[in-house]
Design a protein around this motif. Structure first.
Motif, PDB file in Angstrom:
ATOM      1  N   GLU A  56      45.168   9.999 -51.343  1.00  0.00           N
ATOM      2  CA  GLU A  56      46.546  10.504 -51.393  1.00  0.00           C
ATOM      3  C   GLU A  56      47.372   9.918 -50.238  1.00  0.00           C
ATOM      4  O   GLU A  56      48.515   9.509 -50.427  1.00  0.00           O
ATOM      5  N   GLN A  57      46.795   9.869 -49.034  1.00  0.00           N
ATOM      6  CA  GLN A  57      47.506   9.300 -47.890  1.00  0.00           C
ATOM      7  C   GLN A  57      47.754   7.803 -48.077  1.00  0.00           C
ATOM      8  O   GLN A  57      48.830   7.304 -47.761  1.00  0.00           O
ATOM      9  N   ARG A  58      46.762   7.104 -48.605  1.00  0.00           N
ATOM     10  CA  ARG A  58      46.941   5.661 -48.860  1.00  0.00           C
ATOM     11  C   ARG A  58      48.104   5.434 -49.829  1.00  0.00           C
ATOM     12  O   ARG A  58      48.943   4.570 -49.606  1.00  0.00           O
ATOM     13  N   HIS A  59      48.129   6.205 -50.898  1.00  0.00           N
ATOM     14  CA  HIS A  59      49.219   6.079 -51.871  1.00  0.00           C
ATOM     15  C   HIS A  59      50.561   6.436 -51.236  1.00  0.00           C
ATOM     16  O   HIS A  59      51.577   5.797 -51.522  1.00  0.00           O
ATOM     17  N   ALA A  60      50.567   7.451 -50.378  1.00  0.00           N
ATOM     18  CA  ALA A  60      51.809   7.861 -49.712  1.00  0.00           C
ATOM     19  C   ALA A  60      52.306   6.769 -48.755  1.00  0.00           C
ATOM     20  O   ALA A  60      53.520   6.538 -48.646  1.00  0.00           O
ATOM     21  N   ILE A  61      51.393   6.086 -48.063  1.00  0.00           N
ATOM     22  CA  ILE A  61      51.768   4.984 -47.164  1.00  0.00           C
ATOM     23  C   ILE A  61      52.412   3.857 -47.972  1.00  0.00           C
ATOM     24  O   ILE A  61      53.457   3.324 -47.597  1.00  0.00           O
ATOM     25  N   VAL A  62      51.784   3.507 -49.086  1.00  0.00           N
ATOM     26  CA  VAL A  62      52.316   2.443 -49.944  1.00  0.00           C
ATOM     27  C   VAL A  62      53.680   2.852 -50.516  1.00  0.00           C
ATOM     28  O   VAL A  62      54.627   2.063 -50.520  1.00  0.00           O
ATOM     29  N   ALA A  63      53.798   4.099 -50.962  1.00  0.00           N
ATOM     30  CA  ALA A  63      55.073   4.572 -51.501  1.00  0.00           C
ATOM     31  C   ALA A  63      56.164   4.539 -50.431  1.00  0.00           C
ATOM     32  O   ALA A  63      57.301   4.137 -50.697  1.00  0.00           O
ATOM     33  N   ALA A  64      55.811   4.956 -49.218  1.00  0.00           N
ATOM     34  CA  ALA A  64      56.782   4.923 -48.121  1.00  0.00           C
ATOM     35  C   ALA A  64      57.226   3.488 -47.859  1.00  0.00           C
ATOM     36  O   ALA A  64      58.421   3.218 -47.679  1.00  0.00           O
ATOM     37  N   ALA A  65      56.267   2.570 -47.835  1.00  0.00           N
ATOM     38  CA  ALA A  65      56.601   1.156 -47.594  1.00  0.00           C
ATOM     39  C   ALA A  65      57.576   0.650 -48.646  1.00  0.00           C
ATOM     40  O   ALA A  65      58.578   0.005 -48.320  1.00  0.00           O
ATOM     41  N   HIS A  66      57.313   0.950 -49.906  1.00  0.00           N
ATOM     42  CA  HIS A  66      58.225   0.539 -50.978  1.00  0.00           C
ATOM     43  C   HIS A  66      59.600   1.180 -50.794  1.00  0.00           C
ATOM     44  O   HIS A  66      60.617   0.561 -51.097  1.00  0.00           O
ATOM     45  N   GLY A  67      59.627   2.406 -50.286  1.00  0.00           N
ATOM     46  CA  GLY A  67      60.888   3.097 -50.067  1.00  0.00           C
ATOM     47  C   GLY A  67      61.746   2.482 -48.976  1.00  0.00           C
ATOM     48  O   GLY A  67      62.953   2.710 -48.926  1.00  0.00           O
ATOM     49  N   PHE A  68      61.129   1.703 -48.091  1.00  0.00           N
ATOM     50  CA  PHE A  68      61.879   1.065 -47.006  1.00  0.00           C
ATOM     51  C   PHE A  68      62.392  -0.325 -47.375  1.00  0.00           C
ATOM     52  O   PHE A  68      63.058  -0.964 -46.551  1.00  0.00           O
ATOM     53  N   LEU A  69      62.098  -0.803 -48.577  1.00  0.00           N
ATOM     54  CA  LEU A  69      62.600  -2.119 -48.977  1.00  0.00           C
ATOM     55  C   LEU A  69      64.115  -2.167 -48.820  1.00  0.00           C
ATOM     56  O   LEU A  69      64.822  -1.244 -49.226  1.00  0.00           O
ATOM     57  N   GLY A  70      64.590  -3.219 -48.184  1.00  0.00           N
ATOM     58  CA  GLY A  70      66.024  -3.392 -47.971  1.00  0.00           C
ATOM     59  C   GLY A  70      66.555  -2.778 -46.688  1.00  0.00           C
ATOM     60  O   GLY A  70      67.701  -3.036 -46.308  1.00  0.00           O
ATOM     61  N   VAL A  71      65.760  -1.952 -46.006  1.00  0.00           N
ATOM     62  CA  VAL A  71      66.222  -1.340 -44.753  1.00  0.00           C
ATOM     63  C   VAL A  71      66.493  -2.455 -43.748  1.00  0.00           C
ATOM     64  O   VAL A  71      65.656  -3.332 -43.546  1.00  0.00           O
ATOM     65  N   PRO A  72      67.655  -2.453 -43.120  1.00  0.00           N
ATOM     66  CA  PRO A  72      67.999  -3.525 -42.176  1.00  0.00           C
ATOM     67  C   PRO A  72      67.072  -3.577 -40.968  1.00  0.00           C
ATOM     68  O   PRO A  72      66.531  -2.563 -40.533  1.00  0.00           O
ATOM     69  N   TYR A  73      66.910  -4.759 -40.453  1.00  0.00           N
ATOM     70  CA  TYR A  73      66.134  -5.026 -39.243  1.00  0.00           C
ATOM     71  C   TYR A  73      67.040  -4.793 -38.044  1.00  0.00           C
ATOM     72  O   TYR A  73      68.251  -4.956 -38.124  1.00  0.00           O
TER      73      TYR A  73
END
Length: 154
Positions: A68-85
């Protein structure tokens, strides 16, 4: 990282007390040969093969994670796509390290998820999954690539 960006990151890490560390980048592996990484153009999905032949430290096995945590980490990463540097975060981290009297302003700036450096993205993905990889009392997001490399080395 090579080139001008890599040199700037090394300087930012030096200002933050990491010295001229050998690791200037961090990413989250999301499966299927892909990764999410914060880049100057914003967080993006990219191929793991882009780093073939380069030294990589993996977190696999370093932190006990449930599926569940692994999936949540991956989901979070996908959620940050496009976030400015934000390379300016390195200077905020350095100001915190040098105890400059603008603490709460700096903390709010770094905590603002509208921008982040690569290591902040990695740390935030784990935190969003309920996993705190640093246990030293640091503010959320106060992490450099060298901090992650050191954590994975120890």
């Amino acid at each position: 990282m090579s080139g001008r960006i890599g040199r700037l990151i090394r300087i930012g890490q030096w200002l933050n007390g990491d010295g001229f560390a050998d690791f200037e980048h961090a990413f989250v592996y999301v499966g299927d040969g892909e990764l999410v990484e914060a880049e100057p153009g914003g967080a993006r999905l990219g191929p793991l093969t882009a780093y073939q032949g380069q030294p990589i430290r993996w977190s696999t096995g370093r932190f006990p994670l449930t599926e569940e945590q692994r999936h949540a980490i991956v989901a979070a990463a996908h959620g940050f796509l496009g976030v400015p540097y934000s390379a300016a975060d390195y200077f905020a981290l350095a100001a915190h390290r040098f105890h400059l009297p603008i603490g709460l302003l700096i903390k709010a700036y770094v905590a603002d998820s509208r921008h982040m450096i690569c290591s902040q993205l990695v740390d935030q993905c784990y935190q969003d999954a309920g996993v705190h990889i640093f246990r030293d009392g640091r503010w959320p997001g106060y992490v450099t690539p060298a901090d992650l490399a050191t954590l994975l080395r120890s």
